[in-house]
Design a protein around this motif. Structure first.
Motif, PDB file in Angstrom:
ATOM      1  N   ALA A   1       0.828  -1.209   0.000  1.00 56.78           N
ATOM      2  CA  ALA A   1       0.000   0.000   0.000  1.00 56.78           C
ATOM      3  C   ALA A   1       0.864   1.261   0.000  1.00 56.78           C
ATOM      4  CB  ALA A   1      -0.932  -0.004   1.204  1.00 56.78           C
ATOM      5  N   MET A   2       1.929   1.253   0.783  1.00 57.00           N
ATOM      6  CA  MET A   2       2.823   2.408   0.833  1.00 57.00           C
ATOM      7  C   MET A   2       3.486   2.638  -0.528  1.00 57.00           C
ATOM      8  SD  MET A   2       4.362   1.739   4.645  1.00 57.00           S
ATOM      9  CE  MET A   2       5.650   2.959   4.547  1.00 57.00           C
ATOM     10  N   SER A   3       3.869   1.556  -1.179  1.00 56.27           N
ATOM     11  CA  SER A   3       4.474   1.673  -2.507  1.00 56.27           C
ATOM     12  C   SER A   3       3.463   2.163  -3.534  1.00 56.27           C
ATOM     13  CB  SER A   3       5.031   0.322  -2.952  1.00 56.27           C
ATOM     14  OG  SER A   3       6.101  -0.058  -2.135  1.00 56.27           O
ATOM     15  N   ALA A   4       2.233   1.697  -3.438  1.00 54.42           N
ATOM     16  CA  ALA A   4       1.199   2.129  -4.378  1.00 54.42           C
ATOM     17  C   ALA A   4       0.937   3.628  -4.246  1.00 54.42           C
ATOM     18  CB  ALA A   4      -0.088   1.343  -4.143  1.00 54.42           C
ATOM     19  N   ILE A   5       0.941   4.136  -3.014  1.00 58.37           N
ATOM     20  CA  ILE A   5       0.764   5.575  -2.814  1.00 58.37           C
ATOM     21  C   ILE A   5       1.955   6.331  -3.392  1.00 58.37           C
ATOM     22  CG2 ILE A   5       0.683   7.406  -1.066  1.00 58.37           C
ATOM     23  CD1 ILE A   5      -1.028   5.451   0.630  1.00 58.37           C
ATOM     24  N   GLY A   6       3.156   5.837  -3.138  1.00 59.10           N
ATOM     25  CA  GLY A   6       4.356   6.470  -3.702  1.00 59.10           C
ATOM     26  C   GLY A   6       4.350   6.471  -5.218  1.00 59.10           C
ATOM     27  N   ASN A   7       3.913   5.376  -5.817  1.00 58.45           N
ATOM     28  CA  ASN A   7       3.842   5.305  -7.273  1.00 58.45           C
ATOM     29  C   ASN A   7       2.801   6.270  -7.831  1.00 58.45           C
ATOM     30  OD1 ASN A   7       5.824   3.359  -7.362  1.00 58.45           O
ATOM     31  ND2 ASN A   7       4.397   1.656  -7.520  1.00 58.45           N
ATOM     32  N   ALA A   8       1.707   6.444  -7.125  1.00 57.12           N
ATOM     33  CA  ALA A   8       0.664   7.361  -7.580  1.00 57.12           C
ATOM     34  C   ALA A   8       1.139   8.810  -7.524  1.00 57.12           C
ATOM     35  CB  ALA A   8      -0.597   7.189  -6.737  1.00 57.12           C
ATOM     36  N   GLU A   9       2.074   9.106  -6.633  1.00 57.99           N
ATOM     37  CA  GLU A   9       2.614  10.460  -6.526  1.00 57.99           C
ATOM     38  C   GLU A   9       3.636  10.764  -7.611  1.00 57.99           C
ATOM     39  OE1 GLU A   9       4.118  10.288  -2.543  1.00 57.99           O
ATOM     40  OE2 GLU A   9       2.360  11.322  -1.739  1.00 57.99           O
ATOM     41  N   ALA A  10       4.140   9.735  -8.268  1.00 56.09           N
ATOM     42  CA  ALA A  10       5.162   9.931  -9.294  1.00 56.09           C
ATOM     43  C   ALA A  10       4.575  10.670 -10.496  1.00 56.09           C
ATOM     44  CB  ALA A  10       5.735   8.585  -9.738  1.00 56.09           C
TER      45      ALA A  10
END
Length: 128
Positions: free
Chosen positions: A36-45
């Motif tokens: 989930a943390m990675s998915a949020i980080g990827n969405a911010e890219a």
């Protein structure tokens, strides 16, 4: 103000839950929280094709940029609702995968995925 807060609060709750899960050695929860943390980080890219690099350019390489911050791009700012939707989607994907594993006779793996989904939903409920 609702919806204006960036996902910092959700990320803080995810990190806190990750620490607890790591100490408890709960592999399913750790995997779900990191995902989930990675998915949020990827969405911010930011899409690299949409970013026009700044800088002065380079006489040695066509299209290259030089200078301080030439390779930097401002990350997207997600709303709290965006982050919540991402975490909900991660939980839903884990539930769907757990159902598939159960149909395949892999109850242990299904239970691990359901535990991860439960932890993710628990993190969201903390802020409600």
């Amino acid at each position: 103000m609702a919806g204006v807060c960036p996902p910092d609060e959700i990320m803080t709750r995810l990190r806190r839950a990750l620490g607890v899960s790591l100490k408890a050695r709960e592999a399913g929860s750790v995997s779900a929280l990191r995902s989930a943390m990675s998915a949020i980080g990827n969405a911010e890219a930011v899409d690299s094709a949409a970013v026009r690099p700044g800088g002065t350019g380079s006489p040695h390489f066509a299209g290259a940029v030089a200078g301080l911050g030439a390779g930097e791009a401002q990350r997207r700012r997600l709303t709290e609702a965006d982050a919540v939707a991402i975490v909900r989607r991660e939980a839903a994907e884990r539930e769907a995968a757990a159902s598939e594993y159960e149909r395949g006779g892999r109850a242990e793996e299904a239970a691990r995925l359901r535990e991860g989904a439960r932890v993710l939903m628990g993190v969201l409920e903390q802020g409600a």
